[in-house]
Write a protein that holds these residues in place. Structure first.
Motif, PDB file in Angstrom:
ATOM      1  N   ARG A 202       0.876  -1.287  -0.014  1.00  0.00           N
ATOM      2  CA  ARG A 202       0.040   0.053   0.018  1.00  0.00           C
ATOM      3  C   ARG A 202       0.868   1.347  -0.001  1.00  0.00           C
ATOM      4  NH1 ARG A 202      -2.885  -0.531   4.976  1.00  0.00           N
ATOM      5  NH2 ARG A 202      -1.172   1.145   5.889  1.00  0.00           N
ATOM      6  N   VAL A 203       0.270   2.388  -0.725  1.00  0.00           N
ATOM      7  CA  VAL A 203       1.035   3.688  -0.715  1.00  0.00           C
ATOM      8  C   VAL A 203      -0.025   4.517  -0.233  1.00  0.00           C
ATOM      9  CG1 VAL A 203       2.306   5.345  -1.886  1.00  0.00           C
ATOM     10  CG2 VAL A 203       2.539   2.775  -2.350  1.00  0.00           C
ATOM     11  N   THR A 204       0.062   5.375   0.671  1.00  0.00           N
ATOM     12  CA  THR A 204      -0.735   6.316   1.096  1.00  0.00           C
ATOM     13  C   THR A 204       0.010   8.058   1.182  1.00  0.00           C
ATOM     14  OG1 THR A 204      -1.875   4.700   2.558  1.00  0.00           O
ATOM     15  CG2 THR A 204      -2.486   6.895   3.005  1.00  0.00           C
ATOM     16  N   PRO A 205      -0.596   8.731   0.575  1.00  0.00           N
ATOM     17  CA  PRO A 205      -0.191  10.196   0.753  1.00  0.00           C
ATOM     18  C   PRO A 205      -0.361  10.874   2.337  1.00  0.00           C
ATOM     19  CG  PRO A 205      -1.618   9.992  -0.965  1.00  0.00           C
ATOM     20  CD  PRO A 205      -1.842   8.855  -0.372  1.00  0.00           C
ATOM     21  N   ILE A 206       0.884  11.366   2.887  1.00  0.00           N
ATOM     22  CA  ILE A 206       0.807  12.023   4.149  1.00  0.00           C
ATOM     23  C   ILE A 206       1.255  13.266   4.042  1.00  0.00           C
ATOM     24  CG2 ILE A 206       0.751   9.680   5.423  1.00  0.00           C
ATOM     25  CD1 ILE A 206       3.998  10.531   5.895  1.00  0.00           C
ATOM     26  N   LYS A 207       1.188  14.021   5.188  1.00  0.00           N
ATOM     27  CA  LYS A 207       1.664  15.338   5.069  1.00  0.00           C
ATOM     28  C   LYS A 207       3.215  15.424   4.857  1.00  0.00           C
ATOM     29  CE  LYS A 207       1.574  19.853   7.510  1.00  0.00           C
ATOM     30  NZ  LYS A 207       1.155  20.567   8.670  1.00  0.00           N
ATOM     31  N   GLY A 208       3.808  15.869   3.921  1.00  0.00           N
ATOM     32  CA  GLY A 208       5.164  16.019   3.582  1.00  0.00           C
ATOM     33  C   GLY A 208       5.668  14.726   2.983  1.00  0.00           C
ATOM     34  N   GLY A 209       5.068  13.899   2.611  1.00  0.00           N
ATOM     35  CA  GLY A 209       5.442  12.855   1.893  1.00  0.00           C
ATOM     36  C   GLY A 209       4.591  11.542   1.713  1.00  0.00           C
ATOM     37  N   LEU A 210       4.835  10.358   1.877  1.00  0.00           N
ATOM     38  CA  LEU A 210       4.269   9.146   1.639  1.00  0.00           C
ATOM     39  C   LEU A 210       4.560   8.048   2.758  1.00  0.00           C
ATOM     40  CD1 LEU A 210       5.284   8.438  -2.134  1.00  0.00           C
ATOM     41  CD2 LEU A 210       3.326   9.579  -1.461  1.00  0.00           C
ATOM     42  N   GLU A 211       3.515   7.187   2.989  1.00  0.00           N
ATOM     43  CA  GLU A 211       3.567   6.078   3.785  1.00  0.00           C
ATOM     44  C   GLU A 211       3.449   4.676   2.993  1.00  0.00           C
ATOM     45  OE1 GLU A 211       1.689   5.738   7.908  1.00  0.00           O
ATOM     46  OE2 GLU A 211       0.401   4.425   6.929  1.00  0.00           O
ATOM     47  N   LEU A 212       4.324   4.159   3.249  1.00  0.00           N
ATOM     48  CA  LEU A 212       4.346   2.868   2.449  1.00  0.00           C
ATOM     49  C   LEU A 212       4.098   1.504   3.537  1.00  0.00           C
ATOM     50  CD1 LEU A 212       5.749   4.680   0.474  1.00  0.00           C
ATOM     51  CD2 LEU A 212       7.469   2.758  -0.046  1.00  0.00           C
ATOM     52  N   LEU A 213       3.166   0.503   3.124  1.00  0.00           N
ATOM     53  CA  LEU A 213       2.896  -0.843   4.024  1.00  0.00           C
ATOM     54  C   LEU A 213       3.668  -1.731   2.986  1.00  0.00           C
ATOM     55  CD1 LEU A 213       1.773  -2.090   6.148  1.00  0.00           C
ATOM     56  CD2 LEU A 213      -0.305  -2.718   4.749  1.00  0.00           C
ATOM     57  N   LYS A 214       4.536  -2.473   3.577  1.00  0.00           N
ATOM     58  CA  LYS A 214       5.473  -3.443   2.904  1.00  0.00           C
ATOM     59  C   LYS A 214       5.296  -4.889   3.477  1.00  0.00           C
ATOM     60  CE  LYS A 214       9.370  -0.544   1.399  1.00  0.00           C
ATOM     61  NZ  LYS A 214      10.696  -0.264   1.442  1.00  0.00           N
ATOM     62  N   GLU A 215       4.930  -5.956   2.803  1.00  0.00           N
ATOM     63  CA  GLU A 215       4.985  -7.183   3.398  1.00  0.00           C
ATOM     64  C   GLU A 215       6.324  -7.751   2.947  1.00  0.00           C
ATOM     65  OE1 GLU A 215       1.743  -9.196   1.213  1.00  0.00           O
ATOM     66  OE2 GLU A 215       0.173  -7.697   1.989  1.00  0.00           O
ATOM     67  N   ILE A 216       6.990  -8.222   4.200  1.00  0.00           N
ATOM     68  CA  ILE A 216       8.502  -8.750   4.363  1.00  0.00           C
ATOM     69  C   ILE A 216       8.416 -10.300   4.633  1.00  0.00           C
ATOM     70  CG2 ILE A 216      10.895  -8.468   4.979  1.00  0.00           C
ATOM     71  CD1 ILE A 216       9.977  -5.585   5.606  1.00  0.00           C
ATOM     72  N   LYS A 217       8.725 -10.915   3.792  1.00  0.00           N
ATOM     73  CA  LYS A 217       8.917 -12.719   4.259  1.00  0.00           C
ATOM     74  C   LYS A 217      10.466 -12.756   4.456  1.00  0.00           C
ATOM     75  CE  LYS A 217       5.974 -15.134   2.491  1.00  0.00           C
ATOM     76  NZ  LYS A 217       5.330 -15.915   1.745  1.00  0.00           N
ATOM     77  N   VAL A 218      10.766 -13.225   5.604  1.00  0.00           N
ATOM     78  CA  VAL A 218      12.103 -13.810   5.699  1.00  0.00           C
ATOM     79  C   VAL A 218      12.444 -15.244   5.472  1.00  0.00           C
ATOM     80  CG1 VAL A 218      14.120 -13.949   7.412  1.00  0.00           C
ATOM     81  CG2 VAL A 218      12.847 -11.889   7.532  1.00  0.00           C
ATOM     82  N   GLU A 219      12.973 -15.421   4.355  1.00  0.00           N
ATOM     83  CA  GLU A 219      13.102 -16.886   3.978  1.00  0.00           C
ATOM     84  C   GLU A 219      14.384 -17.513   4.669  1.00  0.00           C
ATOM     85  OE1 GLU A 219      11.680 -17.324  -0.475  1.00  0.00           O
ATOM     86  OE2 GLU A 219      13.891 -16.863  -0.218  1.00  0.00           O
ATOM     87  N   ILE A 220      14.345 -18.862   4.880  1.00  0.00           N
ATOM     88  CA  ILE A 220      15.518 -19.766   5.534  1.00  0.00           C
ATOM     89  C   ILE A 220      15.844 -20.656   4.521  1.00  0.00           C
ATOM     90  CG2 ILE A 220      16.293 -21.001   7.250  1.00  0.00           C
ATOM     91  CD1 ILE A 220      13.679 -20.184   9.010  1.00  0.00           C
TER      92      ILE A 220
END
Length: 238
Positions: A202-220
């Protein structure tokens, strides 16, 4: 107290506080309640709960729509207007939502790394720092990395600290705003190789910039299940 009297009392309490019952229902039942009620003839009290909820939401929507200036509705949450580099990056990232944006290099999790993390944090639990006892008593038969060590490695695993090639070179500042959700589905055993795969959610505009939601998966390496699954929130300022 007889069972009949107990059930009668519980029914009276729920009738007085119907919204408490709403929290017991799964989203599927809440969404398709009316269909279920027609087919299964479920208890009418549940229908009352959902009807009250629907009426409350409708009232809130009407109140929100009633707020107006010169006859024009005023949005409850004013939109953030972007310009310059922020607007350019927003347009670019919008097209990449749902894509895998980064696959990191493999990183060896050594016993020295685990021990140094334990020394800094004070978490010297034997399942992390005592290989002999872990081999004898742990169900994993070896030491494992701290969950918080895995999280601490995220900047390195995701490549977000590469000063020579920053992820957002036009940004004035990039801030870790927090984590929405963290799970550790599988232990990371000592001497395992791990890497992170990042997907933009997800990318959301905020005051002064952007907010990003990232899904991170740590593989073994060599293991089907991930060692960690994270929803990470990053804010970018221009």
């Amino acid at each position: 107290m007889k069972v009949v009297d107990f059930l009668k009392r519980k029914r009276e309490i729920l009738a007085q506080h119907p919204f408490e019952l709403k929290d017991w229902l799964s989203p599927a039942i809440r969404d398709y309640w009316r269909e279920f009620q027609q087919k299964a003839h479920l208890h009418p009290l549940l229908g009352r709960v959902l009807d009250l909820q629907s009426d409350s939401q409708s009232t809130q929507q009407q109140q929100g729509a009633a707020q107006a200036v010169n006859g024009q509705p005023v949005p409850l949450t004013p939109a953030v207007e972007l310009s310059g580099e922020a607007a350019t990056l927003f347009a670019t990232l919008q097209e990449r939502i749902g894509e895998e944006t980064h696959v990191g290099e493999w990183l060896l999790v050594s016993q020295q790394m685990i021990n140094e993390f334990a020394a800094v944090t004070g978490d010297n639990q034997w399942i992390h720092t005592d290989p002999e006892r872990a081999a004898a008593e742990s169900p994993f038969k070896t030491t494992i990395a701290h969950g918080f060590l895995t999280l601490a490695l995220l900047p390195q695993l995701t490549g977000s600290i590469n000063e020579a090639a920053p992820e957002f070179p036009t940004a004035r500042m990039v801030v870790n705003f927090g984590l929405d959700q963290v799970r550790f589905p599988y232990p990371i055993k000592v001497d395992s190789n791990i890497r992170a795969r990042t997907k933009l959610a997800r990318v959301t505009p905020i005051k002064g910039g952007l907010e990003l939601l990232k899904e991170i998966k740590v593989e073994i390496e060599g293991i089907r299940r991930p060692g960690c699954v994270i929803e990470s929130v990053t804010r970018i300022y221009f």
